[in-house]
Design a protein around this motif. Sequence first.
Motif, mmCIF file in Angstrom:
data_model
loop_
_atom_site.group_PDB
_atom_site.id
_atom_site.type_symbol
_atom_site.label_atom_id
_atom_site.label_comp_id
_atom_site.label_asym_id
_atom_site.label_seq_id
_atom_site.Cartn_x
_atom_site.Cartn_y
_atom_site.Cartn_z
ATOM 1 N N ARG A 1 0.816 -1.214 0.000
ATOM 2 C CA ARG A 1 0.000 0.000 0.000
ATOM 3 C C ARG A 1 0.850 1.264 0.000
ATOM 4 O O ARG A 1 0.648 2.158 -0.795
ATOM 5 C CB ARG A 1 -0.923 -0.018 1.223
ATOM 6 C CG ARG A 1 -1.765 1.217 1.380
ATOM 7 C CD ARG A 1 -2.781 1.323 0.284
ATOM 8 N NE ARG A 1 -3.584 2.514 0.466
ATOM 9 C CZ ARG A 1 -4.178 3.124 -0.506
ATOM 10 N NH1 ARG A 1 -4.094 2.665 -1.719
ATOM 11 N NH2 ARG A 1 -4.878 4.190 -0.297
ATOM 12 N N PRO B 1 -3.433 -2.051 -2.993
ATOM 13 C CA PRO B 1 -4.540 -2.137 -2.043
ATOM 14 C C PRO B 1 -4.053 -2.400 -0.615
ATOM 15 O O PRO B 1 -2.971 -2.945 -0.399
ATOM 16 C CB PRO B 1 -5.357 -3.325 -2.568
ATOM 17 C CG PRO B 1 -4.371 -4.171 -3.306
ATOM 18 C CD PRO B 1 -3.371 -3.197 -3.895
ATOM 19 N N LEU B 2 -4.860 -2.028 0.342
ATOM 20 C CA LEU B 2 -4.548 -2.248 1.757
ATOM 21 C C LEU B 2 -5.027 -3.615 2.231
ATOM 22 O O LEU B 2 -4.507 -4.162 3.194
ATOM 23 C CB LEU B 2 -5.186 -1.136 2.605
ATOM 24 C CG LEU B 2 -4.959 -1.195 4.116
ATOM 25 C CD1 LEU B 2 -3.463 -1.117 4.425
ATOM 26 C CD2 LEU B 2 -5.705 -0.071 4.807
#
Length: 159
Positions: free
Chosen positions: A59, A65-66
């Motif tokens: 991230r 994406p987290l």
Amino acid sequence: MRWPFRVAMSTAAVMLFDQAVFAGQFLAGTFGALPTHRANATYSGIAVLVAAAAGVLVRWPGRGPLWPALACLGLFGLIALQIVVGFARMLTVHVPLGVSIIGLAAALAVWSWRPTENAERRPAENAERPAESAERPAENAERPAESAGQPVESAGRAA
């Protein structure tokens, strides 16, 4: 910045798969496999935490994406629960939970190796992209009828 996550998650997935191998050896009568199963559970949990830390790098600064980092934290929670039910000898929960953990770890490892849209491009390729899009409108402005999909009449032909 996926390489640290790829390595950490793949290592964790292999270690978690080994858990089933060690348990199978114990059930087959190799009683020395039980301490190995117990120790590998601890190391697998640590490997998943390392993967969670590497997921943060996906991230920041990787702009990915987290959810991989959060998924690893959830997986670590399941591993902690797995250790508790294992010591409690609750095999009716321990075995299916272990299968689920291995499946989730494998899914995360497979995801980590999937190609990404823009992250895998080299910086030189990214630098060429804006220049290409800037050239195309200039080319199309010279030939407006052709760019609209209509044939262009030749200046040398009489109508």
